[in-house]
Design a protein around this motif. Structure first.
Motif, PDB file in Angstrom:
ATOM      1  N   ARG A 110       0.752  -1.042   0.055  1.00 35.43           N
ATOM      2  CA  ARG A 110       0.190   0.120   0.342  1.00 35.43           C
ATOM      3  C   ARG A 110       0.803   1.301   0.154  1.00 35.43           C
ATOM      4  NH1 ARG A 110      -2.959   3.313   3.583  1.00 35.43           N
ATOM      5  NH2 ARG A 110      -5.013   3.249   2.558  1.00 35.43           N
ATOM      6  N   PHE A 111       0.703   2.352  -0.783  1.00 33.26           N
ATOM      7  CA  PHE A 111       1.552   3.214  -1.138  1.00 33.26           C
ATOM      8  C   PHE A 111       0.401   4.640  -0.870  1.00 33.26           C
ATOM      9  CE2 PHE A 111       3.439   0.482  -3.586  1.00 33.26           C
ATOM     10  CZ  PHE A 111       4.606   0.156  -3.276  1.00 33.26           C
ATOM     11  N   VAL A 112       0.925   5.529  -0.088  1.00 30.36           N
ATOM     12  CA  VAL A 112       0.409   6.613   0.077  1.00 30.36           C
ATOM     13  C   VAL A 112       0.968   7.918  -0.522  1.00 30.36           C
ATOM     14  CG1 VAL A 112      -0.769   8.735   1.866  1.00 30.36           C
ATOM     15  CG2 VAL A 112      -0.824   5.955   2.193  1.00 30.36           C
ATOM     16  N   SER A 113       0.677   9.467  -1.694  1.00 36.49           N
ATOM     17  CA  SER A 113       0.950   9.688  -1.778  1.00 36.49           C
ATOM     18  C   SER A 113       0.599  11.088  -1.389  1.00 36.49           C
ATOM     19  CB  SER A 113       1.754   9.968  -3.629  1.00 36.49           C
ATOM     20  OG  SER A 113       2.185   8.659  -3.853  1.00 36.49           O
ATOM     21  N   HIS A 114       2.148  12.173  -1.640  1.00 40.90           N
ATOM     22  CA  HIS A 114       1.229  13.347  -1.687  1.00 40.90           C
ATOM     23  C   HIS A 114       1.546  14.421  -2.130  1.00 40.90           C
ATOM     24  CE1 HIS A 114      -0.001  11.852   2.431  1.00 40.90           C
ATOM     25  NE2 HIS A 114      -0.787  13.126   2.130  1.00 40.90           N
ATOM     26  N   LEU A 115       1.069  14.936  -3.314  1.00 37.23           N
ATOM     27  CA  LEU A 115       1.722  16.233  -4.491  1.00 37.23           C
ATOM     28  C   LEU A 115       2.152  17.408  -3.797  1.00 37.23           C
ATOM     29  CD1 LEU A 115      -1.411  16.566  -6.045  1.00 37.23           C
ATOM     30  CD2 LEU A 115       0.531  14.658  -7.173  1.00 37.23           C
ATOM     31  N   VAL A 116       2.915  17.280  -3.268  1.00 35.88           N
ATOM     32  CA  VAL A 116       3.280  18.896  -3.037  1.00 35.88           C
ATOM     33  C   VAL A 116       3.025  20.204  -3.248  1.00 35.88           C
ATOM     34  CG1 VAL A 116       6.071  20.164  -3.302  1.00 35.88           C
ATOM     35  CG2 VAL A 116       6.100  17.911  -3.587  1.00 35.88           C
ATOM     36  N   LYS A 117       2.621  21.263  -2.589  1.00 38.65           N
ATOM     37  CA  LYS A 117       1.248  22.194  -2.663  1.00 38.65           C
ATOM     38  C   LYS A 117       2.787  23.453  -2.869  1.00 38.65           C
ATOM     39  CE  LYS A 117      -2.034  24.884  -1.211  1.00 38.65           C
ATOM     40  NZ  LYS A 117      -3.056  24.253  -0.324  1.00 38.65           N
ATOM     41  N   ALA A 118       3.396  23.726  -2.400  1.00 42.19           N
ATOM     42  CA  ALA A 118       4.641  25.155  -2.133  1.00 42.19           C
ATOM     43  C   ALA A 118       5.741  24.198  -1.633  1.00 42.19           C
ATOM     44  CB  ALA A 118       4.197  25.877  -1.443  1.00 42.19           C
ATOM     45  N   PRO A 119       7.000  24.081  -2.498  1.00 42.34           N
ATOM     46  CA  PRO A 119       8.703  23.397  -1.333  1.00 42.34           C
ATOM     47  C   PRO A 119       9.083  24.732  -0.480  1.00 42.34           C
ATOM     48  CG  PRO A 119       8.874  24.208  -3.700  1.00 42.34           C
ATOM     49  CD  PRO A 119       7.623  24.355  -3.617  1.00 42.34           C
ATOM     50  N   ALA A 120       9.668  23.600  -0.082  1.00 43.98           N
ATOM     51  CA  ALA A 120      10.446  24.233   1.089  1.00 43.98           C
ATOM     52  C   ALA A 120      11.302  25.217   0.887  1.00 43.98           C
ATOM     53  CB  ALA A 120      11.175  23.467   2.024  1.00 43.98           C
ATOM     54  N   THR A 121      11.427  26.182   1.916  1.00 46.60           N
ATOM     55  CA  THR A 121      12.022  27.435   1.958  1.00 46.60           C
ATOM     56  C   THR A 121      12.761  27.581   3.084  1.00 46.60           C
ATOM     57  OG1 THR A 121      10.630  28.976   3.258  1.00 46.60           O
ATOM     58  CG2 THR A 121      10.527  29.033   0.391  1.00 46.60           C
ATOM     59  N   GLU A 122      13.791  28.379   3.674  1.00 43.34           N
ATOM     60  CA  GLU A 122      14.958  28.659   4.352  1.00 43.34           C
ATOM     61  C   GLU A 122      13.683  29.179   5.978  1.00 43.34           C
ATOM     62  OE1 GLU A 122      18.007  31.287   4.176  1.00 43.34           O
ATOM     63  OE2 GLU A 122      18.343  30.604   1.985  1.00 43.34           O
ATOM     64  N   THR A 123      12.872  30.019   5.432  1.00 45.13           N
ATOM     65  CA  THR A 123      12.462  30.042   6.702  1.00 45.13           C
ATOM     66  C   THR A 123      10.695  29.096   6.238  1.00 45.13           C
ATOM     67  OG1 THR A 123      10.984  30.829   5.131  1.00 45.13           O
ATOM     68  CG2 THR A 123      12.621  32.453   6.669  1.00 45.13           C
ATOM     69  N   GLY A 124      10.663  27.658   6.502  1.00 41.80           N
ATOM     70  CA  GLY A 124       9.701  26.999   6.395  1.00 41.80           C
ATOM     71  C   GLY A 124       9.546  25.919   5.698  1.00 41.80           C
ATOM     72  N   PRO A 125       8.930  25.064   6.520  1.00 44.57           N
ATOM     73  CA  PRO A 125       8.757  23.444   5.419  1.00 44.57           C
ATOM     74  C   PRO A 125       8.016  23.624   4.346  1.00 44.57           C
ATOM     75  CG  PRO A 125       7.508  23.175   7.523  1.00 44.57           C
ATOM     76  CD  PRO A 125       8.212  24.881   7.139  1.00 44.57           C
ATOM     77  N   GLU A 126       8.215  22.301   3.394  1.00 44.36           N
ATOM     78  CA  GLU A 126       7.864  22.185   2.544  1.00 44.36           C
ATOM     79  C   GLU A 126       6.552  22.314   2.684  1.00 44.36           C
ATOM     80  OE1 GLU A 126       9.165  18.946   0.226  1.00 44.36           O
ATOM     81  OE2 GLU A 126       8.055  17.242   1.901  1.00 44.36           O
ATOM     82  N   LYS A 127       5.030  22.613   1.232  1.00 44.93           N
ATOM     83  CA  LYS A 127       3.605  22.049   1.870  1.00 44.93           C
ATOM     84  C   LYS A 127       3.381  21.549   1.421  1.00 44.93           C
ATOM     85  CE  LYS A 127       3.272  26.619   3.628  1.00 44.93           C
ATOM     86  NZ  LYS A 127       2.069  27.987   3.377  1.00 44.93           N
ATOM     87  N   LEU A 128       2.609  20.506   1.376  1.00 42.52           N
ATOM     88  CA  LEU A 128       1.354  19.418   0.473  1.00 42.52           C
ATOM     89  C   LEU A 128       0.079  19.225   0.487  1.00 42.52           C
ATOM     90  CD1 LEU A 128       3.112  15.948   2.043  1.00 42.52           C
ATOM     91  CD2 LEU A 128       3.802  17.743   0.427  1.00 42.52           C
ATOM     92  N   HIS A 129      -0.620  19.173  -0.246  1.00 42.99           N
ATOM     93  CA  HIS A 129      -2.065  19.053  -0.717  1.00 42.99           C
ATOM     94  C   HIS A 129      -2.304  18.287   0.432  1.00 42.99           C
ATOM     95  CE1 HIS A 129      -2.427  21.788  -3.685  1.00 42.99           C
ATOM     96  NE2 HIS A 129      -1.215  20.597  -4.908  1.00 42.99           N
ATOM     97  N   GLY A 130      -3.616  18.781   1.046  1.00 45.18           N
ATOM     98  CA  GLY A 130      -4.540  17.555   2.101  1.00 45.18           C
ATOM     99  C   GLY A 130      -4.430  16.357   1.733  1.00 45.18           C
ATOM    100  N   THR A 131      -5.606  15.940   0.388  1.00 43.78           N
ATOM    101  CA  THR A 131      -6.150  14.431   0.069  1.00 43.78           C
ATOM    102  C   THR A 131      -4.501  13.440  -0.436  1.00 43.78           C
ATOM    103  OG1 THR A 131      -8.089  16.035  -0.408  1.00 43.78           O
ATOM    104  CG2 THR A 131      -7.853  13.851  -1.753  1.00 43.78           C
TER     105      THR A 131
END
Length: 124
Positions: free
Chosen positions: A38-59
């Motif tokens: 079983r594999f669970v994948s998330h699409l990257v919404k916004a890449p990580a920056t120096e000030t914050g972690p990457e954001k993933l789509h919720g679904t």
């Protein structure tokens, strides 16, 4: 049915690309070659920056790999996809309406007797 003695197990499969993050787990008995992953994948919404972690789509996108090593099969797990997608909405609804739900539980508990609150906890 005899339990397989030699099983390939992986609890920490993962993959990473510029637009996708994937985690997986599963097993394959060597005697039969039956695949169950079983594999669970998330699409990257916004890449990580120096000030914050990457954001993933919720679904999440849930995929199941089955079949055998010779003839593997893949499919999207639509039930899991719908459940995961709606889980965030349900939690948000419950949090937003927590005081109303608590009042309703108390009202039902008084009218129907003790124990109704316990049933509500199982639902919410």
């Amino acid at each position: 049915m005899r339990q397989a003695e030699n099983v390939i197990r992986s609890q920490d499969l993962w993959g990473k690309s510029s637009r996708l993050r994937m985690e997986g787990r599963g097993s394959t008995p060597i005697e039969t070659g039956d695949i169950d992953y079983r594999f669970v994948s998330h699409l990257v919404k916004a890449p990580a920056t120096e000030t914050g972690p990457e954001k993933l789509h919720g679904t999440p996108i849930v995929a199941v790999m089955s079949g055998t090593l010779v003839e593997p099969g893949y499919r999207l797990d639509m039930e899991a996809l719908l459940t995961e997608k709606n889980q965030a909405k349900i939690e948000k609804f419950i949090e937003k309406n927590k005081s109303k739900i608590d009042k309703l539980k108390n009202k039902l508990d008084k009218k129907l007797g003790p124990g109704v609150d316990h049933l509500f906890r199982k639902l919410f």
